[in-house]
Design an enzyme around this catalytic site. Sequence first.
Site, PDB file in Angstrom:
ATOM      1  N   CYS A  73      43.055  -3.140  65.184  1.00 52.18           N
ATOM      2  CA  CYS A  73      42.099  -4.145  64.701  1.00 52.18           C
ATOM      3  C   CYS A  73      42.308  -5.462  65.434  1.00 52.18           C
ATOM      4  O   CYS A  73      43.438  -5.925  65.582  1.00 52.18           O
ATOM      5  CB  CYS A  73      42.305  -4.354  63.210  1.00 52.18           C
ATOM      6  SG  CYS A  73      41.299  -5.671  62.541  1.00 52.18           S
ATOM      7  N   CYS A  79      44.469 -11.888  59.818  1.00 55.33           N
ATOM      8  CA  CYS A  79      44.063 -11.362  58.504  1.00 55.33           C
ATOM      9  C   CYS A  79      45.292 -11.107  57.631  1.00 55.33           C
ATOM     10  O   CYS A  79      45.352 -11.548  56.483  1.00 55.33           O
ATOM     11  CB  CYS A  79      43.249 -10.081  58.680  1.00 55.33           C
ATOM     12  SG  CYS A  79      43.071  -9.107  57.181  1.00 55.33           S
ATOM     13  N   CYS A  82      46.967  -5.860  56.906  1.00 54.29           N
ATOM     14  CA  CYS A  82      47.707  -4.681  57.392  1.00 54.29           C
ATOM     15  C   CYS A  82      49.011  -5.162  58.004  1.00 54.29           C
ATOM     16  O   CYS A  82      49.081  -5.446  59.182  1.00 54.29           O
ATOM     17  CB  CYS A  82      46.933  -3.975  58.498  1.00 54.29           C
ATOM     18  SG  CYS A  82      45.385  -3.252  57.991  1.00 54.29           S
ATOM     19  N   CYS A 165      36.468  -3.652  59.564  1.00 50.76           N
ATOM     20  CA  CYS A 165      37.802  -3.462  58.999  1.00 50.76           C
ATOM     21  C   CYS A 165      38.208  -2.000  59.174  1.00 50.76           C
ATOM     22  O   CYS A 165      37.450  -1.097  58.845  1.00 50.76           O
ATOM     23  CB  CYS A 165      37.809  -3.813  57.512  1.00 50.76           C
ATOM     24  SG  CYS A 165      39.345  -3.357  56.688  1.00 50.76           S
ATOM     25  N   GLN A 292      40.932   4.101  41.700  1.00 52.86           N
ATOM     26  CA  GLN A 292      41.921   4.117  42.779  1.00 52.86           C
ATOM     27  C   GLN A 292      41.215   3.978  44.121  1.00 52.86           C
ATOM     28  O   GLN A 292      40.174   4.595  44.337  1.00 52.86           O
ATOM     29  CB  GLN A 292      42.699   5.439  42.747  1.00 52.86           C
ATOM     30  CG  GLN A 292      43.581   5.582  41.527  1.00 52.86           C
ATOM     31  CD  GLN A 292      44.931   4.896  41.714  1.00 52.86           C
ATOM     32  OE1 GLN A 292      45.208   4.295  42.747  1.00 52.86           O
ATOM     33  NE2 GLN A 292      45.758   4.974  40.700  1.00 52.86           N
ATOM     34  N   TYR A 321      49.763   3.667  30.228  1.00 52.90           N
ATOM     35  CA  TYR A 321      49.189   2.844  31.307  1.00 52.90           C
ATOM     36  C   TYR A 321      48.113   3.679  32.014  1.00 52.90           C
ATOM     37  O   TYR A 321      48.146   3.851  33.228  1.00 52.90           O
ATOM     38  CB  TYR A 321      50.260   2.403  32.312  1.00 52.90           C
ATOM     39  CG  TYR A 321      51.498   1.817  31.697  1.00 52.90           C
ATOM     40  CD1 TYR A 321      51.584   0.450  31.466  1.00 52.90           C
ATOM     41  CD2 TYR A 321      52.579   2.622  31.337  1.00 52.90           C
ATOM     42  CE1 TYR A 321      52.726  -0.103  30.900  1.00 52.90           C
ATOM     43  CE2 TYR A 321      53.723   2.084  30.759  1.00 52.90           C
ATOM     44  CZ  TYR A 321      53.791   0.718  30.540  1.00 52.90           C
ATOM     45  OH  TYR A 321      54.930   0.190  29.987  1.00 52.90           O
ATOM     46  N   GLU A 342      46.155   2.309  27.125  1.00 57.83           N
ATOM     47  CA  GLU A 342      45.865   1.321  28.170  1.00 57.83           C
ATOM     48  C   GLU A 342      45.497  -0.002  27.515  1.00 57.83           C
ATOM     49  O   GLU A 342      44.823  -0.043  26.489  1.00 57.83           O
ATOM     50  CB  GLU A 342      44.710   1.875  29.039  1.00 57.83           C
ATOM     51  CG  GLU A 342      43.905   0.864  29.813  1.00 57.83           C
ATOM     52  CD  GLU A 342      44.681   0.185  30.926  1.00 57.83           C
ATOM     53  OE1 GLU A 342      45.446   0.857  31.640  1.00 57.83           O
ATOM     54  OE2 GLU A 342      44.533  -1.048  31.066  1.00 57.83           O
ATOM     55  N   ASP A 391      52.501   5.313  34.301  1.00 56.82           N
ATOM     56  CA  ASP A 391      52.061   4.790  35.607  1.00 56.82           C
ATOM     57  C   ASP A 391      51.895   3.280  35.451  1.00 56.82           C
ATOM     58  O   ASP A 391      50.783   2.760  35.471  1.00 56.82           O
ATOM     59  CB  ASP A 391      50.736   5.461  36.007  1.00 56.82           C
ATOM     60  CG  ASP A 391      50.237   5.016  37.371  1.00 56.82           C
ATOM     61  OD1 ASP A 391      50.974   4.286  38.081  1.00 56.82           O
ATOM     62  OD2 ASP A 391      49.108   5.401  37.742  1.00 56.82           O
ATOM     63  N   CYS A 418      54.258   2.121  41.453  1.00 62.64           N
ATOM     64  CA  CYS A 418      53.813   1.438  42.670  1.00 62.64           C
ATOM     65  C   CYS A 418      54.870   0.430  43.126  1.00 62.64           C
ATOM     66  O   CYS A 418      54.631  -0.351  44.028  1.00 62.64           O
ATOM     67  CB  CYS A 418      52.465   0.766  42.449  1.00 62.64           C
ATOM     68  SG  CYS A 418      52.485  -0.383  41.074  1.00 62.64           S
TER      69      CYS A 418
HETATM   70  N1  SAH Z   1      47.037   5.534  35.736  1.00 60.65           N
HETATM   71  C1  SAH Z   1      45.890   4.762  36.110  1.00 60.65           C
HETATM   72  C2  SAH Z   1      46.119   3.257  36.224  1.00 60.65           C
HETATM   73  C3  SAH Z   1      47.471   2.792  36.656  1.00 60.65           C
HETATM   74  S1  SAH Z   1      47.542   1.062  37.007  1.00 60.65           S
HETATM   75  C4  SAH Z   1      45.322   5.289  37.399  1.00 60.65           C
HETATM   76  O1  SAH Z   1      46.004   5.997  38.121  1.00 60.65           O
HETATM   77  O2  SAH Z   1      44.159   5.019  37.685  1.00 60.65           O
HETATM   78  C5  SAH Z   1      48.416   0.431  35.622  1.00 60.65           C
HETATM   79  C6  SAH Z   1      47.555   0.222  34.400  1.00 60.65           C
HETATM   80  O3  SAH Z   1      48.385  -0.298  33.360  1.00 60.65           O
HETATM   81  C7  SAH Z   1      46.433  -0.784  34.565  1.00 60.65           C
HETATM   82  O4  SAH Z   1      45.233  -0.168  34.193  1.00 60.65           O
HETATM   83  C8  SAH Z   1      46.797  -1.923  33.577  1.00 60.65           C
HETATM   84  O5  SAH Z   1      45.652  -2.502  32.972  1.00 60.65           O
HETATM   85  C9  SAH Z   1      47.635  -1.205  32.575  1.00 60.65           C
HETATM   86  N2  SAH Z   1      48.609  -2.010  31.806  1.00 60.65           N
HETATM   87  C10 SAH Z   1      49.289  -3.102  32.201  1.00 60.65           C
HETATM   88  N3  SAH Z   1      50.174  -3.477  31.270  1.00 60.65           N
HETATM   89  C11 SAH Z   1      50.064  -2.602  30.239  1.00 60.65           C
HETATM   90  C12 SAH Z   1      50.729  -2.441  28.987  1.00 60.65           C
HETATM   91  N4  SAH Z   1      51.691  -3.278  28.614  1.00 60.65           N
HETATM   92  N5  SAH Z   1      50.374  -1.403  28.215  1.00 60.65           N
HETATM   93  C13 SAH Z   1      49.407  -0.534  28.597  1.00 60.65           C
HETATM   94  N6  SAH Z   1      48.737  -0.628  29.758  1.00 60.65           N
HETATM   95  C14 SAH Z   1      49.069  -1.653  30.581  1.00 60.65           C
END
Ligand code: SAH
Length: 463
Positions: A73, A79, A82, A165, A292, A321, A342, A391, A418
């Site tokens: 790029c 930027c 990346c 991009c 995602q 989550y 969530e 997650d 992550c």
């Molecule tokens: N598993 C989903 C999203 C993961 S991202 C996927 O793969 O698409 C993490 C998520 O946790 C986000 O949606 C965020 O809003 C949520 N989150 C953040 N803090 C939280 C909490 N204390 N309790 C529940 N969810 C929460």
Amino acid sequence: MDFRKNSKVTLTITDIGVSGEGIGKMDGYTFFVKDAIPGDEVSALITKPKKNYAYARCEKVLTPSPFRMEPVCSCYRPCGGCQLQAMSYEKQLEMKQQKVKNNLMRIGGFEETFIESIMEPIAGMENPLNYRNKAQYPVGTDKEGKPVAGFYAGRTHSIIPNTDCKLGANTDGVILREVLSFMEDNHIAPYREEEGKGLVRHILIRTGFTTGEIMVCIVINGKELPHGNKLVDRLLTIPETKGRIQSISTSSNMENTNVIMGKEITIIYGKPYITDYIGDVAFRISPLSFFQVNPVQTKVLYETALSYANLEGNETVWDLYCGIGTISLFLARKAGQVYGVEIVEQAIEDARQNAVLNHMENVEFFVGKAEEVLPEKYEKEQIYADVIVVDPPRKGCDEACLSTMLKMKPERIVYVSCDSATLARDLRILCEGGYELKKVRPVDMFPMTVHVEVACCLQRKDS
Ligand code: SAH
């Protein structure tokens, strides 16, 4: 030695930092060098000296690293999106694998030989470019007064024009150029942040990689986009995307804010959403919904999570989550019952709709904090889980959430993360609480950047 601001040092770069900067050492002093990669010998200009370390910028590569690549790029340096584009993809993967391993040893306290025996090789992409299904391009004006779209130069709000991009979907460029030429022909002004004047702020493009459907949303500093029907005609006749643009809308954002999207969406053509799939699960995606951004690798990540969950068909699974329920729905076909938790209400509404869309009746979603919903349900309703999937965001799981998980004693815990540093911290707690780490697999969801996702499988020891 005296390391002052604006002085130069010659350094060999031996490691990479959390933001992708090269790390070099001299006389016990550590340098974080922007735009240098491991293996380089560079002349670096010191930009910010501190007591034991300094920030610096690569002025000249004296001897290039064997892992150096010509960035694809033209905006790679200004930027900053990346961080790793100057490094071969193989080396990027190796580095990410190593980063996860190091964190598990250093923060998690696991032995190196143990980690090596359970860690699977990182899942990389066959084609590590053009993988993003969503991009939001800021719009501004160039020196001649013409509308441009591109990127904010790292940490600033000045726009570098770039409609090409390398991470965006490969049809983003033609769409952006069509919107810009429509603006020019119809004298529609880009937004000027400093004065709060002008109309067009951002162009959002989302692409369903499986279905091919495309959504375009123009974020405006006003209620209405003049000549909207002309824009529709022009977008629908772009040869490269013929038949694929299914939704065109405007989003009204009249606030002086860094938040990109406004709350109000007005459809000017087609449907209010596009559809895409992860595996065989369908998702409706509207301009505001979370999804995602790398669908190809999301499938790899979720398949890993599914295999780690090792479901036979009758299990009760909690997905904490859960976002819009992507993992919950992915697991629901193979489980008895799935519960998702969530914090964002809108995400839960999307999750419920997606469950209906996929005719899944064995999923239920709760709005709230994982660390509040789970303990409450456990104390009051004695809820049970065979498998718990988490997650969490970068900061990892809350302690109350981890301790309730330990009390619930599920057979298996699948941890999707992550941030491998907070993952390592939480794994230590779970392992001290009676679980054994069985498998770890990094997945490269964001090639060319420093980020890496990890899926882990934990098994209860006394089961
Ligand atoms: N598993 C989903 C999203 C993961 S991202 C996927 O793969 O698409 C993490 C998520 O946790 C986000 O949606 C965020 O809003 C949520 N989150 C953040 N803090 C939280 C909490 N204390 N309790 C529940 N969810 C929460």
